[in-house]
Design an enzyme around this catalytic site. Sequence first.
Site, mmCIF file in Angstrom:
data_model
loop_
_atom_site.group_PDB
_atom_site.id
_atom_site.type_symbol
_atom_site.label_atom_id
_atom_site.label_comp_id
_atom_site.label_asym_id
_atom_site.label_seq_id
_atom_site.Cartn_x
_atom_site.Cartn_y
_atom_site.Cartn_z
ATOM 1 N N HIS A 1 -3.889 6.365 49.489
ATOM 2 C CA HIS A 1 -2.619 7.037 49.239
ATOM 3 C C HIS A 1 -1.943 7.390 50.556
ATOM 4 O O HIS A 1 -2.502 8.137 51.373
ATOM 5 C CB HIS A 1 -2.855 8.314 48.420
ATOM 6 C CG HIS A 1 -3.315 8.036 47.017
ATOM 7 N ND1 HIS A 1 -2.518 8.273 45.920
ATOM 8 C CD2 HIS A 1 -4.480 7.521 46.539
ATOM 9 C CE1 HIS A 1 -3.181 7.925 44.821
ATOM 10 N NE2 HIS A 1 -4.367 7.471 45.168
ATOM 11 N N GLN B 1 -2.349 8.054 40.071
ATOM 12 C CA GLN B 1 -3.419 7.077 39.852
ATOM 13 C C GLN B 1 -4.141 7.318 38.532
ATOM 14 O O GLN B 1 -4.495 6.372 37.818
ATOM 15 C CB GLN B 1 -4.409 7.117 41.017
ATOM 16 C CG GLN B 1 -5.515 6.083 40.910
ATOM 17 C CD GLN B 1 -6.403 6.062 42.141
ATOM 18 O OE1 GLN B 1 -5.985 6.422 43.231
ATOM 19 N NE2 GLN B 1 -7.644 5.638 41.971
ATOM 20 N N CYS C 1 3.677 6.996 44.517
ATOM 21 C CA CYS C 1 3.255 8.321 44.063
ATOM 22 C C CYS C 1 4.478 9.114 43.624
ATOM 23 O O CYS C 1 5.471 9.192 44.350
ATOM 24 C CB CYS C 1 2.542 9.022 45.224
ATOM 25 S SG CYS C 1 2.335 10.794 44.999
ATOM 26 N N GLU C 2 4.413 9.691 42.436
ATOM 27 C CA GLU C 2 5.575 10.423 41.930
ATOM 28 C C GLU C 2 5.781 11.777 42.619
ATOM 29 O O GLU C 2 6.851 12.372 42.503
ATOM 30 C CB GLU C 2 5.472 10.621 40.414
ATOM 31 C CG GLU C 2 4.398 11.577 39.961
ATOM 32 C CD GLU C 2 4.355 11.722 38.445
ATOM 33 O OE1 GLU C 2 4.044 12.830 37.985
ATOM 34 O OE2 GLU C 2 4.634 10.744 37.725
ATOM 35 N N HIS C 3 4.779 12.255 43.330
ATOM 36 C CA HIS C 3 4.904 13.564 43.982
ATOM 37 C C HIS C 3 5.693 13.500 45.281
ATOM 38 O O HIS C 3 6.451 14.425 45.598
ATOM 39 C CB HIS C 3 3.516 14.158 44.243
ATOM 40 C CG HIS C 3 2.738 14.401 42.999
ATOM 41 N ND1 HIS C 3 1.366 14.250 42.915
ATOM 42 C CD2 HIS C 3 3.140 14.751 41.749
ATOM 43 C CE1 HIS C 3 0.965 14.509 41.690
ATOM 44 N NE2 HIS C 3 2.009 14.815 40.960
ATOM 45 N N HIS C 4 5.507 12.436 46.064
ATOM 46 C CA HIS C 4 6.193 12.321 47.357
ATOM 47 C C HIS C 4 6.972 11.017 47.488
ATOM 48 O O HIS C 4 7.615 10.791 48.509
ATOM 49 C CB HIS C 4 5.176 12.416 48.500
ATOM 50 C CG HIS C 4 4.398 13.692 48.491
ATOM 51 N ND1 HIS C 4 3.123 13.790 47.960
ATOM 52 C CD2 HIS C 4 4.722 14.932 48.924
ATOM 53 C CE1 HIS C 4 2.691 15.031 48.071
ATOM 54 N NE2 HIS C 4 3.634 15.748 48.651
#
Length: 197
Positions: A153, A125, A84-87
């Site tokens: 996730h 995703q 995941c690019e956010h975390h």
Amino acid sequence: MNPETDFREGLDELTAHYYDILKLLGEDPDREGLQKTPLRVAKAMQVLTRGYTMDAHKVLTDALFKEDYSQMVIVKDIDFFSMCEHHMLPFYGKVHVGYIPNGYITGLSKIARVVDIFSHRLQVQERMTLQIKECIRQTLKPLGVMVVVEAKHMCMQMRGVEKQNSITTTSEFCGAFNQAKTRQEFMNLLHSDSKKF
């Protein structure tokens, strides 16, 4: 290039950064258990993001075959792991791909390779689902493509809301799959019992 043994430029810099990250987290990166950790993490991150160095369109065109078959082709239950690019925490699950050929087919393993390439990047995703569909649409020019992704996730399981059993489903489709009847056929075949195999 073997992504497990051949590493990209920048490995030393990544290693130095992870050394500093360990210190910022309150650890001693020079203690015995952590001495090789910065290098291990740097190598792991290069492996997990190897998709940036690969061309998914070329994978399909390298195994493109002229064929008159014009019924649905489905490759389902393709396992994937992504970040995941956010975390920068993993998300993982299964990808199901269906397409209706329009004069050309590709090797079945190449569909799984396309999934592998797009999943080995920092992702969300929704974008990954679209990228897989668009790659197949642009390269094979089929009568239609449909992609369904089901994933868990770790950013939802390990932090934040900490919901362990939630599954996120995304879908993308075009062409013949714009018809509800065709989408339903795909979903029926997707959920058919395959234990007999």
